[in-house]
Design an enzyme around this catalytic site. Structure first.
Site, PDB file in Angstrom:
ATOM      1  N   ASP A 163       0.657  -1.051   0.027  1.00  0.00           N
ATOM      2  CA  ASP A 163      -0.066  -0.024  -0.052  1.00  0.00           C
ATOM      3  C   ASP A 163       0.878   1.136  -0.010  1.00  0.00           C
ATOM      4  OD1 ASP A 163      -2.760  -1.313   0.877  1.00  0.00           O
ATOM      5  OD2 ASP A 163      -1.140  -2.198   2.080  1.00  0.00           O
ATOM      6  N   HIS A 191      -4.469  -3.577   5.744  1.00  0.00           N
ATOM      7  CA  HIS A 191      -4.108  -3.813   4.440  1.00  0.00           C
ATOM      8  C   HIS A 191      -5.521  -3.983   3.829  1.00  0.00           C
ATOM      9  CE1 HIS A 191      -2.495  -4.972   0.602  1.00  0.00           C
ATOM     10  NE2 HIS A 191      -3.090  -6.190   0.630  1.00  0.00           N
TER      11      HIS A 191
HETATM   12  N1  LIG Z   1      -0.345  -8.415   1.969  1.00  0.00           N
HETATM   13  C1  LIG Z   1      -0.465  -8.053   0.792  1.00  0.00           C
HETATM   14  O1  LIG Z   1      -0.084  -6.959   0.194  1.00  0.00           O
HETATM   15  C2  LIG Z   1      -0.666  -9.188  -0.252  1.00  0.00           C
HETATM   16  C3  LIG Z   1      -1.273 -10.308  -0.083  1.00  0.00           C
HETATM   17  N2  LIG Z   1      -1.441 -11.465  -0.988  1.00  0.00           N
HETATM   18  C4  LIG Z   1      -1.682 -12.611  -0.328  1.00  0.00           C
HETATM   19  O2  LIG Z   1      -0.857 -13.510  -0.416  1.00  0.00           O
HETATM   20  C5  LIG Z   1      -1.305 -14.817  -0.368  1.00  0.00           C
HETATM   21  C6  LIG Z   1      -0.628 -15.782  -1.417  1.00  0.00           C
HETATM   22  O3  LIG Z   1      -0.809 -15.255  -2.673  1.00  0.00           O
HETATM   23  P1  LIG Z   1      -0.365 -15.984  -4.146  1.00  0.00           P
HETATM   24  O4  LIG Z   1       0.851 -16.446  -3.988  1.00  0.00           O
HETATM   25  O5  LIG Z   1      -0.803 -15.318  -5.162  1.00  0.00           O
HETATM   26  O6  LIG Z   1      -1.199 -17.405  -4.087  1.00  0.00           O
HETATM   27  P2  LIG Z   1      -1.003 -18.717  -4.881  1.00  0.00           P
HETATM   28  O7  LIG Z   1      -2.385 -19.547  -4.557  1.00  0.00           O
HETATM   29  O8  LIG Z   1      -0.513 -18.737  -6.134  1.00  0.00           O
HETATM   30  O9  LIG Z   1      -0.143 -19.633  -3.647  1.00  0.00           O
HETATM   31  C7  LIG Z   1      -0.511 -19.893  -2.535  1.00  0.00           C
HETATM   32  C8  LIG Z   1       0.445 -20.953  -2.127  1.00  0.00           C
HETATM   33  O10 LIG Z   1       0.206 -21.255  -0.701  1.00  0.00           O
HETATM   34  C9  LIG Z   1       0.182 -22.692  -0.470  1.00  0.00           C
HETATM   35  N3  LIG Z   1      -0.744 -22.923   0.792  1.00  0.00           N
HETATM   36  C10 LIG Z   1      -1.926 -22.835   1.009  1.00  0.00           C
HETATM   37  N4  LIG Z   1      -1.822 -23.154   2.440  1.00  0.00           N
HETATM   38  C11 LIG Z   1      -0.774 -23.367   2.942  1.00  0.00           C
HETATM   39  C12 LIG Z   1      -0.256 -23.800   4.231  1.00  0.00           C
HETATM   40  N5  LIG Z   1      -1.293 -23.875   5.259  1.00  0.00           N
HETATM   41  N6  LIG Z   1       0.908 -23.944   4.289  1.00  0.00           N
HETATM   42  C13 LIG Z   1       1.818 -23.659   3.391  1.00  0.00           C
HETATM   43  N7  LIG Z   1       1.342 -23.307   1.982  1.00  0.00           N
HETATM   44  C14 LIG Z   1       0.152 -23.144   1.833  1.00  0.00           C
HETATM   45  C15 LIG Z   1      -0.344 -23.257  -1.658  1.00  0.00           C
HETATM   46  O11 LIG Z   1      -0.363 -24.482  -1.923  1.00  0.00           O
HETATM   47  C16 LIG Z   1       0.069 -22.226  -2.820  1.00  0.00           C
HETATM   48  O12 LIG Z   1       1.255 -22.844  -3.370  1.00  0.00           O
HETATM   49  C17 LIG Z   1      -2.796 -14.781  -0.430  1.00  0.00           C
HETATM   50  O13 LIG Z   1      -3.427 -14.903   0.731  1.00  0.00           O
HETATM   51  C18 LIG Z   1      -3.094 -13.437  -1.048  1.00  0.00           C
HETATM   52  O14 LIG Z   1      -4.076 -12.886  -0.805  1.00  0.00           O
HETATM   53  C19 LIG Z   1      -1.397 -11.030  -2.146  1.00  0.00           C
HETATM   54  C20 LIG Z   1      -0.914  -9.896  -2.546  1.00  0.00           C
HETATM   55  C21 LIG Z   1      -0.485  -8.688  -1.709  1.00  0.00           C
HETATM   56  O1  LIG Z   2      -6.089  -7.528  -3.184  1.00  0.00           O
HETATM   57  C1  LIG Z   2      -5.833  -8.905  -3.071  1.00  0.00           C
HETATM   58  O2  LIG Z   2      -6.394  -9.978  -2.962  1.00  0.00           O
HETATM   59  C2  LIG Z   2      -4.181  -9.129  -3.098  1.00  0.00           C
HETATM   60  C3  LIG Z   2      -3.725  -8.123  -2.294  1.00  0.00           C
HETATM   61  O3  LIG Z   2      -3.720  -8.086  -1.084  1.00  0.00           O
HETATM   62  C4  LIG Z   2      -3.407  -6.887  -2.938  1.00  0.00           C
HETATM   63  O4  LIG Z   2      -3.102  -6.840  -4.231  1.00  0.00           O
HETATM   64  O5  LIG Z   2      -3.305  -5.471  -2.197  1.00  0.00           O
END
Ligand SMILES: NC(=O)C1=CN([C@@H]2O[C@H](COP(=O)(O)OP(=O)(O)OC[C@H]3O[C@@H](n4cnc5c(N)ncnc54)[C@H](O)[C@@H]3O)[C@@H](O)[C@H]2O)C=CC1
Ligand SMILES: O=C([O-])CC(=O)C(=O)O
Length: 328
Positions: A163, A191
């Site tokens: 952000d 967030h």
């Molecule tokens: N805080 C932020 O600014 C942001 C947060 N996110 C969040 O990050 C997270 C991951 O996003 P992506 O990599 O795009 O998702 P993705 O679906 O591509 O990858 C998630 C991975 O986590 C694994 N996983 C699920 N449960 C698990 C557990 N209990 N232990 C270990 N691994 C586990 C899955 O098998 C998968 O490989 C989501 O919650 C998303 O909303 C995404 C973008 C920004």
């Molecule tokens: O919006 C979502 O789900 C992923 C995220 O947290 C972001 O891009 O800020």
């Protein structure tokens, strides 16, 4: 003599953020170009084959700083002696979902992982939760860690840096000033679309950015909604949630925490009561980092508009805390 390797645990290693993150950590962009690292990769049993593939690619980069890799589906193995834990693994949001919908689906993961970190990692471990809803997931993990008592619950952070970076870019575009000229920005709160990006103290080459822009309607009706809803806009455009920018923000957060930062940085940290935020709530605050620790910047004036915005994002977080109280 070269430094001893630092152990970096990354969960969700087979996911899309993992794929953008691991190569940059291994190349030294997070902990320094002289700091060897051992990657400890956690993912679900069904994702182990994909983790192996990522490890093959990491091998194929022949990174001089990559001193070892471990792949596992056992949190106790992944967090063993870890210096840094990046908790990315969780279910991402898809079109039409709000981050709050992920609360119960993902909350359970963080009680298990918070406990496993506290039992296995280094006592001064630094933990950054990326998986959404990241503030409340960090709050859950810190509560689980507190029960074990070995590690510092204040070192369980939620990621607000994306952000912060998004807001910086919007301000650079609006003012026509380079991003590198901007400092003293903060994003308060959650967030989520309620976050409050606050540039009242922001300066660019000695000029106050609020005075440069001088446009309350733009702040209220364009800037805040653009930054707050950027995640949804990326999902709309890409069909997938942001990944490379999220990995970049995670690297920025940990790099500044470990190596220090000259500017204010926004970190989602457990409140110590600053600015009237209840203790323990993981809230975006302006922080400064030095010598491997962080401090919330004190004494900023909060005007009536800011107070109103902060109250909205705080309410969302206290509601989330209430919704997960049975998990703690
Ligand atoms: N805080 C932020 O600014 C942001 C947060 N996110 C969040 O990050 C997270 C991951 O996003 P992506 O990599 O795009 O998702 P993705 O679906 O591509 O990858 C998630 C991975 O986590 C694994 N996983 C699920 N449960 C698990 C557990 N209990 N232990 C270990 N691994 C586990 C899955 O098998 C998968 O490989 C989501 O919650 C998303 O909303 C995404 C973008 C920004
Ligand atoms: O919006 C979502 O789900 C992923 C995220 O947290 C972001 O891009 O800020």
């Amino acid at each position: 003599m070269s430094k001893a390797p630092m152990r970096v645990a990354v969960t969700g290693a087979a996911g899309q953020i993992g794929y953008s993150l691991l190569f940059r950590i291994a190349s030294g962009e997070m902990l320094g170009k002289d700091q060897p690292v051992i990657l400890q990769l956690l993912d679900l049993p069904q994702a182990q084959q994909a983790v192996k593939g990522v490890m093959m690619e990491l091998d194929d980069c022949a990174f001089p700083l990559l001193a070892g890799m471990v792949a596992t589906d056992d949190p106790n193995v992944a967090f063993k002696d870890a210096d840094v834990c990046l908790l990315v693994g969780a279910r991402p949001r898809t079109k039409g979902m709000e981050r709050a919908d992920l609360l119960t689906a993902n909350g359970a993961i963080f009680t298990v992982q918070g406990k496993a970190i506290a039992e296995n990692a280094k006592e001064d471990v630094k933990v950054l939760v990326v998986g959404n809803p990241c503030n409340t997931n960090a709050y859950i993990a810190a509560a689980a860690a507190k029960k074990v008592g070995r590690t510092n619950p204040n070192n369980y952070h939620g990621m607000l840096r994306l952000d912060h970076n998004r807001a910086l870019s919007q301000l650079a575009e609006k003012t026509g000033r380079p991003v590198s000229s901007l400092s003293k920005l903060v994003v308060w709160g959650n967030h989520s679309p309620t976050m409050y990006a606050d540039y009242r103290n922001c300066v660019s080459n000695g000029d106050n950015v609020k005075a440069l822009i001088n446009d309350h309607a733009w702040n209220n009706d364009v800037f805040l909604p653009t930054v707050g809803k950027r995640g949804a806009a990326i999902i709309e455009a890409r069909g997938l949630s942001s990944a490379a920018s999220a990995a970049n923000a995670a690297i920025d957060h940990i790099r500044d925490w470990v190596l220090g930062s000259d500017d204010w940085v926004t970190m989602g940290v457990p409140s110590d009561g600053s600015y009237g935020i209840p203790k323990g709530i993981v809230f975006g605050f302006p922080c400064e980092c030095k010598g491997g620790s962080f401090k919330i910047i004190q004494g900023l004036e909060i005007d009536a508009y800011s107070q109103e915005k902060i109250a909205i994002t705080l309410k969302e977080l206290t509601d989330e805390a209430e919704a997960v109280k049975d998990m703690l």
